[in-house]
Write an enzyme that holds these catalytic residues in place. Structure first.
Site, mmCIF file in Angstrom:
data_model
loop_
_atom_site.group_PDB
_atom_site.id
_atom_site.type_symbol
_atom_site.label_atom_id
_atom_site.label_comp_id
_atom_site.label_asym_id
_atom_site.label_seq_id
_atom_site.Cartn_x
_atom_site.Cartn_y
_atom_site.Cartn_z
ATOM 1 N N ARG A 17 0.971 -1.497 0.091
ATOM 2 C CA ARG A 17 -0.007 -0.139 -0.173
ATOM 3 C C ARG A 17 0.585 1.029 -0.113
ATOM 4 O O ARG A 17 0.306 2.292 0.329
ATOM 5 C CB ARG A 17 -1.174 -0.005 1.504
ATOM 6 N N LYS A 20 2.758 2.335 -5.239
ATOM 7 C CA LYS A 20 3.814 1.867 -5.544
ATOM 8 C C LYS A 20 2.901 0.965 -7.609
ATOM 9 O O LYS A 20 3.191 2.008 -8.124
ATOM 10 C CB LYS A 20 4.289 0.394 -5.561
ATOM 11 N N THR A 40 0.297 -10.955 -12.914
ATOM 12 C CA THR A 40 0.809 -12.143 -12.477
ATOM 13 C C THR A 40 -0.220 -13.097 -11.582
ATOM 14 O O THR A 40 0.276 -14.468 -11.521
ATOM 15 C CB THR A 40 2.299 -11.681 -11.840
ATOM 16 N N HIS A 57 -8.657 -2.229 -8.971
ATOM 17 C CA HIS A 57 -7.323 -1.947 -9.984
ATOM 18 C C HIS A 57 -7.960 -1.745 -11.355
ATOM 19 O O HIS A 57 -7.715 -0.424 -11.652
ATOM 20 C CB HIS A 57 -6.666 -3.065 -10.827
ATOM 21 N N ARG A 61 -7.649 1.370 -14.145
ATOM 22 C CA ARG A 61 -7.201 1.497 -15.032
ATOM 23 C C ARG A 61 -7.779 2.045 -16.428
ATOM 24 O O ARG A 61 -9.361 1.736 -16.419
ATOM 25 C CB ARG A 61 -6.961 -0.157 -15.562
HETATM 26 N N1 GTP Z 1 -5.295 -11.160 -11.858
HETATM 27 C C1 GTP Z 1 -5.612 -10.243 -11.755
HETATM 28 N N2 GTP Z 1 -5.378 -9.109 -11.168
HETATM 29 C C2 GTP Z 1 -4.414 -8.087 -10.534
HETATM 30 C C3 GTP Z 1 -5.733 -6.807 -11.578
HETATM 31 N N3 GTP Z 1 -5.408 -5.717 -11.676
HETATM 32 C C4 GTP Z 1 -4.069 -5.706 -10.139
HETATM 33 N N4 GTP Z 1 -3.751 -7.203 -10.242
HETATM 34 C C5 GTP Z 1 -3.220 -7.200 -8.964
HETATM 35 O O1 GTP Z 1 -3.341 -7.132 -7.818
HETATM 36 C C6 GTP Z 1 -2.291 -6.604 -7.071
HETATM 37 C C7 GTP Z 1 -1.617 -4.979 -6.485
HETATM 38 O O2 GTP Z 1 -3.018 -5.172 -5.703
HETATM 39 P P1 GTP Z 1 -3.115 -4.299 -4.549
HETATM 40 O O3 GTP Z 1 -3.437 -3.618 -4.426
HETATM 41 O O4 GTP Z 1 -2.577 -2.480 -5.947
HETATM 42 O O5 GTP Z 1 -0.993 -3.884 -3.775
HETATM 43 P P2 GTP Z 1 -0.614 -3.304 -2.680
HETATM 44 O O6 GTP Z 1 1.105 -4.082 -2.882
HETATM 45 O O7 GTP Z 1 -1.157 -3.602 -1.594
HETATM 46 O O8 GTP Z 1 -0.909 -1.632 -3.412
HETATM 47 P P3 GTP Z 1 0.424 -1.222 -3.972
HETATM 48 O O9 GTP Z 1 1.624 -0.315 -3.290
HETATM 49 O O10 GTP Z 1 -0.373 0.765 -3.570
HETATM 50 O O11 GTP Z 1 0.423 -1.000 -5.544
HETATM 51 C C8 GTP Z 1 -0.833 -6.522 -7.992
HETATM 52 O O12 GTP Z 1 -0.230 -8.058 -7.389
HETATM 53 C C9 GTP Z 1 -1.341 -7.052 -9.615
HETATM 54 O O13 GTP Z 1 -0.680 -8.708 -9.913
HETATM 55 C C10 GTP Z 1 -5.733 -7.925 -13.118
HETATM 56 O O14 GTP Z 1 -6.574 -7.531 -13.741
HETATM 57 N N5 GTP Z 1 -6.346 -9.149 -13.266
#
Ligand code: GTP
Length: 181
Positions: A17, A20, A40, A57, A61
């Site tokens: 969070r 990034k 991924t 997300h 987007r």
């Molecule tokens: N399968 C899939 N995964 C997704 C998609 N969009 C985002 N993700 C996944 O969501 C994850 C990121 O979630 P976040 O909640 O932003 O992660 P975070 O590390 O807690 O937060 P940040 O540091 O702000 O990015 C990554 O592993 C992405 O692969 C999608 O359309 N399909």
């Protein structure tokens, strides 16, 4: 190494969070040409919390971004590449799946080196703009579990290798990007 702007490789690091992903998306949106978002994580319909994160997300987007869900980013990057920008989110999820696939959480460091080597080579050879999101971990206390220590060491080593083959790198803290390279 010198690259034109269209083949620049960027590594975006940050804690959980940290913002990034949002920063990486901002960079991708600012690049010229189409964007391909490479997720991924393979969604598990039973995991409602993760499904909600993915939905967030998707909502933020741009609708015209192509989305590829693949647990094998090296294979995606090594296939004929579309013009424009590819954004990989994220390397931590991929590494976790690699360690799971080899059932290597109790194994010595380096068990997933073949997969890491393939990823680093595919990143280094990628001919177009590439933005990679990866977690920065290990700034707190030493994890109590063996698996936690394994992940911390493997992701740290891999981040160093990715940073070497990238042209620029950022650390995002509290939503603010700090340029490292
Ligand atoms: N399968 C899939 N995964 C997704 C998609 N969009 C985002 N993700 C996944 O969501 C994850 C990121 O979630 P976040 O909640 O932003 O992660 P975070 O590390 O807690 O937060 P940040 O540091 O702000 O990015 C990554 O592993 C992405 O692969 C999608 O359309 N399909």
């Amino acid at each position: 190494m010198s690259h034109s702007d269209s083949s620049r490789r960027t590594l975006v690091l940050g804690g959980a969070r940290s913002g990034k992903s949002a920063y990486a998306e901002e960079l991708a949106g600012a690049a010229t040409g189409p964007v391909r978002y490479l997720a991924t994580s393979i969604p598990d319909p039973a995991d409602l919390d993760f499904a909600a994160r993915i939905a967030t997300h998707r909502d933020r987007r741009p609708a015209d971004w192509a989305v590829v869900e693949s647990a094998d980013p090296a294979a995606v990057l090594s296939a004929p590449a579309p013009e424009g920008t590819t954004l990989i989110d994220d390397i931590g999820t991929w590494l976790t799946a690699c360690i799971d696939a080899r059932d290597a959480w109790e194994s010595p460091r380096g068990t997933v080196s073949p997969e890491a080597d393939a990823l680093v080579a595919a990143v280094a050879a990628y001919p177009h703009r590439l933005i990679i999101v990866s977690p920065e971990v290990g700034m707190g206390i030493i994890p109590a579990t063996r698996s936690g220590r394994l992940f911390r060491d493997e992701i740290g080593t891999l981040n160093q290798r990715l940073a070497q083959v990238c042209d620029e790198a950022f650390l995002v803290v509290a939503g603010l990007p700090l340029r490292l390279k």
